[in-house]
Design a protein around this motif. Structure first.
Motif, PDB file in Angstrom:
ATOM      1  N   TRP A   1      56.451 -19.106  36.033  1.00 45.48           N
ATOM      2  CA  TRP A   1      57.387 -18.130  35.467  1.00 45.48           C
ATOM      3  C   TRP A   1      57.829 -18.490  34.044  1.00 45.48           C
ATOM      4  CZ3 TRP A   1      58.074 -21.013  39.897  1.00 45.48           C
ATOM      5  CH2 TRP A   1      58.886 -22.146  39.765  1.00 45.48           C
ATOM      6  N   THR A   2      57.296 -19.604  33.516  1.00 44.75           N
ATOM      7  CA  THR A   2      57.696 -20.032  32.167  1.00 44.75           C
ATOM      8  C   THR A   2      57.260 -19.013  31.103  1.00 44.75           C
ATOM      9  OG1 THR A   2      57.439 -22.318  32.899  1.00 44.75           O
ATOM     10  CG2 THR A   2      57.588 -21.961  30.516  1.00 44.75           C
ATOM     11  N   ALA A   3      56.019 -18.547  31.215  1.00 41.65           N
ATOM     12  CA  ALA A   3      55.462 -17.584  30.252  1.00 41.65           C
ATOM     13  C   ALA A   3      54.255 -16.913  30.902  1.00 41.65           C
ATOM     14  CB  ALA A   3      55.047 -18.301  28.974  1.00 41.65           C
ATOM     15  N   PRO A   4      53.839 -15.726  30.407  1.00 48.22           N
ATOM     16  CA  PRO A   4      52.682 -15.050  31.022  1.00 48.22           C
ATOM     17  C   PRO A   4      51.432 -15.939  31.061  1.00 48.22           C
ATOM     18  CG  PRO A   4      53.786 -13.563  29.519  1.00 48.22           C
ATOM     19  CD  PRO A   4      54.456 -14.894  29.352  1.00 48.22           C
ATOM     20  N   PHE A   5      51.211 -16.736  30.005  1.00 49.20           N
ATOM     21  CA  PHE A   5      50.019 -17.604  30.003  1.00 49.20           C
ATOM     22  C   PHE A   5      50.016 -18.507  31.230  1.00 49.20           C
ATOM     23  CE2 PHE A   5      48.084 -21.751  29.225  1.00 49.20           C
ATOM     24  CZ  PHE A   5      46.793 -21.380  28.909  1.00 49.20           C
ATOM     25  N   TRP A   6      51.193 -19.095  31.520  1.00 44.44           N
ATOM     26  CA  TRP A   6      51.269 -20.032  32.645  1.00 44.44           C
ATOM     27  C   TRP A   6      51.168 -19.303  33.981  1.00 44.44           C
ATOM     28  CZ3 TRP A   6      49.976 -24.609  31.440  1.00 44.44           C
ATOM     29  CH2 TRP A   6      50.221 -25.063  30.141  1.00 44.44           C
ATOM     30  N   GLY A   7      51.622 -18.073  34.033  1.00 41.77           N
ATOM     31  CA  GLY A   7      51.450 -17.253  35.235  1.00 41.77           C
ATOM     32  C   GLY A   7      49.972 -17.056  35.541  1.00 41.77           C
ATOM     33  N   PHE A   8      49.222 -16.685  34.484  1.00 46.80           N
ATOM     34  CA  PHE A   8      47.771 -16.501  34.640  1.00 46.80           C
ATOM     35  C   PHE A   8      47.096 -17.832  34.971  1.00 46.80           C
ATOM     36  CE2 PHE A   8      48.092 -12.427  32.225  1.00 46.80           C
ATOM     37  CZ  PHE A   8      47.346 -11.653  33.089  1.00 46.80           C
ATOM     38  N   TYR A   9      47.508 -18.884  34.281  1.00 48.55           N
ATOM     39  CA  TYR A   9      46.903 -20.209  34.469  1.00 48.55           C
ATOM     40  C   TYR A   9      46.997 -20.644  35.937  1.00 48.55           C
ATOM     41  CZ  TYR A   9      46.883 -25.358  34.444  1.00 48.55           C
ATOM     42  OH  TYR A   9      46.655 -26.676  34.742  1.00 48.55           O
TER      43      TYR A   9
ATOM     44  N   ALA B   1      48.373 -10.101  23.473  1.00 54.43           N
ATOM     45  CA  ALA B   1      49.501 -10.970  23.090  1.00 54.43           C
ATOM     46  C   ALA B   1      49.207 -11.783  21.831  1.00 54.43           C
ATOM     47  CB  ALA B   1      49.843 -11.897  24.249  1.00 54.43           C
ATOM     48  N   GLY B   2      47.954 -11.769  21.387  1.00 51.65           N
ATOM     49  CA  GLY B   2      47.623 -12.473  20.142  1.00 51.65           C
ATOM     50  C   GLY B   2      47.103 -13.884  20.315  1.00 51.65           C
ATOM     51  N   GLY B   3      46.685 -14.255  21.506  1.00 48.11           N
ATOM     52  CA  GLY B   3      45.961 -15.521  21.680  1.00 48.11           C
ATOM     53  C   GLY B   3      46.612 -16.576  22.559  1.00 48.11           C
ATOM     54  N   TRP B   4      47.938 -16.663  22.526  1.00 48.25           N
ATOM     55  CA  TRP B   4      48.648 -17.691  23.313  1.00 48.25           C
ATOM     56  C   TRP B   4      48.178 -19.110  22.975  1.00 48.25           C
ATOM     57  CZ3 TRP B   4      47.758 -14.605  28.436  1.00 48.25           C
ATOM     58  CH2 TRP B   4      48.735 -13.594  28.544  1.00 48.25           C
ATOM     59  N   GLU B   5      47.695 -19.340  21.740  1.00 49.05           N
ATOM     60  CA  GLU B   5      47.156 -20.666  21.381  1.00 49.05           C
ATOM     61  C   GLU B   5      48.208 -21.761  21.520  1.00 49.05           C
ATOM     62  OE1 GLU B   5      46.307 -18.057  19.400  1.00 49.05           O
ATOM     63  OE2 GLU B   5      44.124 -18.128  19.171  1.00 49.05           O
ATOM     64  N   ASP B   6      49.468 -21.424  21.154  1.00 54.32           N
ATOM     65  CA  ASP B   6      50.517 -22.451  21.202  1.00 54.32           C
ATOM     66  C   ASP B   6      50.731 -22.977  22.616  1.00 54.32           C
ATOM     67  OD1 ASP B   6      51.339 -19.829  21.665  1.00 54.32           O
ATOM     68  OD2 ASP B   6      53.456 -20.333  21.377  1.00 54.32           O
ATOM     69  N   MET B   7      50.533 -22.098  23.615  1.00 54.13           N
ATOM     70  CA  MET B   7      50.695 -22.543  25.011  1.00 54.13           C
ATOM     71  C   MET B   7      49.405 -23.159  25.544  1.00 54.13           C
ATOM     72  SD  MET B   7      52.949 -19.482  26.604  1.00 54.13           S
ATOM     73  CE  MET B   7      52.589 -18.261  25.388  1.00 54.13           C
ATOM     74  N   ALA B   8      48.264 -22.581  25.130  1.00 52.54           N
ATOM     75  CA  ALA B   8      46.967 -23.037  25.658  1.00 52.54           C
ATOM     76  C   ALA B   8      46.672 -24.493  25.290  1.00 52.54           C
ATOM     77  CB  ALA B   8      45.848 -22.137  25.146  1.00 52.54           C
ATOM     78  N   HIS B   9      47.235 -24.979  24.162  1.00 54.84           N
ATOM     79  CA  HIS B   9      46.897 -26.361  23.784  1.00 54.84           C
ATOM     80  C   HIS B   9      47.630 -27.402  24.641  1.00 54.84           C
ATOM     81  CE1 HIS B   9      50.523 -26.503  21.094  1.00 54.84           C
ATOM     82  NE2 HIS B   9      50.473 -27.775  21.418  1.00 54.84           N
ATOM     83  N   HIS B  10      48.534 -26.950  25.550  1.00 48.53           N
ATOM     84  CA  HIS B  10      49.201 -27.890  26.468  1.00 48.53           C
ATOM     85  C   HIS B  10      48.320 -28.271  27.657  1.00 48.53           C
ATOM     86  CE1 HIS B  10      53.160 -28.032  24.656  1.00 48.53           C
ATOM     87  NE2 HIS B  10      53.134 -26.723  24.499  1.00 48.53           N
ATOM     88  N   VAL B  11      47.314 -27.439  27.972  1.00 51.33           N
ATOM     89  CA  VAL B  11      46.477 -27.745  29.147  1.00 51.33           C
ATOM     90  C   VAL B  11      45.545 -28.922  28.819  1.00 51.33           C
ATOM     91  CG1 VAL B  11      46.528 -25.420  30.118  1.00 51.33           C
ATOM     92  CG2 VAL B  11      44.709 -26.039  28.535  1.00 51.33           C
ATOM     93  N   SER B  12      45.174 -29.674  29.849  1.00 50.37           N
ATOM     94  CA  SER B  12      44.361 -30.868  29.637  1.00 50.37           C
ATOM     95  C   SER B  12      42.869 -30.555  29.728  1.00 50.37           C
ATOM     96  CB  SER B  12      44.721 -31.939  30.664  1.00 50.37           C
ATOM     97  OG  SER B  12      43.814 -33.011  30.536  1.00 50.37           O
ATOM     98  N   THR B  13      42.214 -30.561  28.565  1.00 51.04           N
ATOM     99  CA  THR B  13      40.764 -30.321  28.524  1.00 51.04           C
ATOM    100  C   THR B  13      40.009 -31.481  29.180  1.00 51.04           C
ATOM    101  OG1 THR B  13      41.114 -29.135  26.450  1.00 51.04           O
ATOM    102  CG2 THR B  13      38.857 -29.723  26.967  1.00 51.04           C
TER     103      THR B  13
ATOM    104  N   VAL C   1      40.217 -20.720  30.008  1.00 51.66           N
ATOM    105  CA  VAL C   1      41.569 -21.275  30.088  1.00 51.66           C
ATOM    106  C   VAL C   1      41.710 -22.547  29.246  1.00 51.66           C
ATOM    107  CG1 VAL C   1      43.309 -22.219  31.666  1.00 51.66           C
ATOM    108  CG2 VAL C   1      41.905 -20.288  32.379  1.00 51.66           C
ATOM    109  N   TYR C   2      40.668 -23.390  29.213  1.00 56.74           N
ATOM    110  CA  TYR C   2      40.820 -24.716  28.622  1.00 56.74           C
ATOM    111  C   TYR C   2      40.219 -24.878  27.222  1.00 56.74           C
ATOM    112  CZ  TYR C   2      42.093 -26.045  33.374  1.00 56.74           C
ATOM    113  OH  TYR C   2      42.696 -26.123  34.602  1.00 56.74           O
ATOM    114  N   LEU C   3      39.201 -24.071  26.900  1.00 53.66           N
ATOM    115  CA  LEU C   3      38.519 -24.300  25.621  1.00 53.66           C
ATOM    116  C   LEU C   3      38.862 -23.292  24.536  1.00 53.66           C
ATOM    117  CD1 LEU C   3      34.903 -25.378  26.699  1.00 53.66           C
ATOM    118  CD2 LEU C   3      36.896 -26.792  26.296  1.00 53.66           C
ATOM    119  N   SER C   4      39.275 -22.074  24.924  1.00 52.69           N
ATOM    120  CA  SER C   4      39.464 -21.055  23.874  1.00 52.69           C
ATOM    121  C   SER C   4      40.935 -20.848  23.533  1.00 52.69           C
ATOM    122  CB  SER C   4      38.827 -19.737  24.302  1.00 52.69           C
ATOM    123  OG  SER C   4      39.272 -19.358  25.560  1.00 52.69           O
TER     124      SER C   4
END
Lengths: 94, 197
Positions: free
Chosen positions: B127-135, B50-62, B194-197
């Motif tokens: 169900w918002t996006a595949p990233f959140w499904g995996f998360y 999918a190319g990284g999902w960086e835009d969604m991954a930065h919403h999680v709380s490190t 999930v949180y750092l990359s």
């Protein structure tokens, strides 16, 4: 480790300090400018942490060889299966 | 006489130098490697595709995840100390460390509940996006394992402090400890994925 075995090597609290230190190092790794270098560094830290937990907390250091066979064959199999899926991902149109 | 022969002589039902209960937990953990490993590999490959999902991954709380890492690593320390107390025949110390471990597990779950409520408040559902499904699938599956561990460890903690016939159960502390360390190991890889990359 059997009940009669003694704990050798660094103390459990020393391992805890190292693990916490490595966590801090991993968080600092997020600041590395190059994305791939940062990911490589962060996962290297994770592997070192996993080795420390396995070796000293799970006592793999003193465990019988049959435990290594039971635990690491699925790990190896996992890498093989993951590797087999890589071409499917690389050559699949987006 | 070899170690294996010694073991079978002392315990005629055990055919390896490893006690049966411990052998059983290692088989279980091996199956867990495939469960968690398969899910993690799916996540990695889907993310690469999918190319990284960086835009969604930065919403999680490190920050929350880092606090949870400290909690889980500390609980790994306390349960290995419980095992050391069992070897030293110190029942009270073993019980205290087991209950501290269960308490740390509860802290982990509370932080996880807070983290989920934070995501829900931002309308981020599985169900918002595949990233959140995996998360949610990966952290939820891990959370269920933590929950199971809390129940078992708490039960043995109570047995050590207030139960009778502790000598019949104390050997199981090592087995539940191995399970708990494995839960910690899974988190060690989930955290950067999930949180750092």
């Amino acid at each position: 480790m059997s009940d009669h075995a003694e704990h050798h090597g660094p103390s459990y609290i020393t391992i805890w300090y190292i693990l916490i230190g490595l966590l801090g190092l991993g968080l600092l790794g997020m600041g590395i400018g190059n994305k791939y270098l940062a990911i490589g560094f962060i996962f290297l830290i994770a592997i070192v942490k996993a080795i420390l937990v396995g070796r000293y907390y799970m006592h793999l250091k003193t465990e019988a060889s049959i435990v290594y066979v039971i635990f690491f064959v699925p790990v190896l199999l996992l890498f093989v299966l993951a590797f087999l899926l890589v071409p499917d991902i690389i050559y699949r149109p987006s | 006489m070899s170690a294996a022969a010694d073991a079978t002589h002392d315990h005629p039902y055990e055919l390896t130098p490893v006690p049966t209960a411990k052998l059983g937990i290692w088989w279980f953990l091996a199956s867990e490697v495939m469960t968690f490993g398969g899910a993690l590999v799916c996540f990695i490959l889907a993310r690469i595709h999918a190319g990284g999902w960086e835009d969604m991954a930065h919403h999680v709380s490190t920050t929350i995840a880092a606090i949870n890492t400290v909690i889980l690593v500390t609980s790994s320390f306390t349960i290995v100390e419980a095992h050391a107390a069992v070897i030293a025949n110190n029942q009270k110390r073993a019980g205290n460390y087991l209950l501290i471990t269960a308490l740390l597990g509860c802290c982990f779950m509370m932080m996880k509940a807070f983290e989920y409520s934070r995501e829900f408040s931002h309308d981020l559902f599985p169900w918002t996006a595949p990233f959140w499904g995996f998360y949610y699938a990966l952290t939820g599956l891990h959370g269920l394992h933590v929950l199971g561990g809390i129940v078992i460890i708490g039960y043995f903690g109570f047995l050590a402090l207030w139960g009778t016939n502790w000598h019949l159960y104390k050997h199981r502390v090592e087995v539940i400890g191995l399970y708990w360390h494995f839960v910690d190991l899974v988190w060690i890889f989930l955290f950067p994925l999930v949180y750092l990359s």
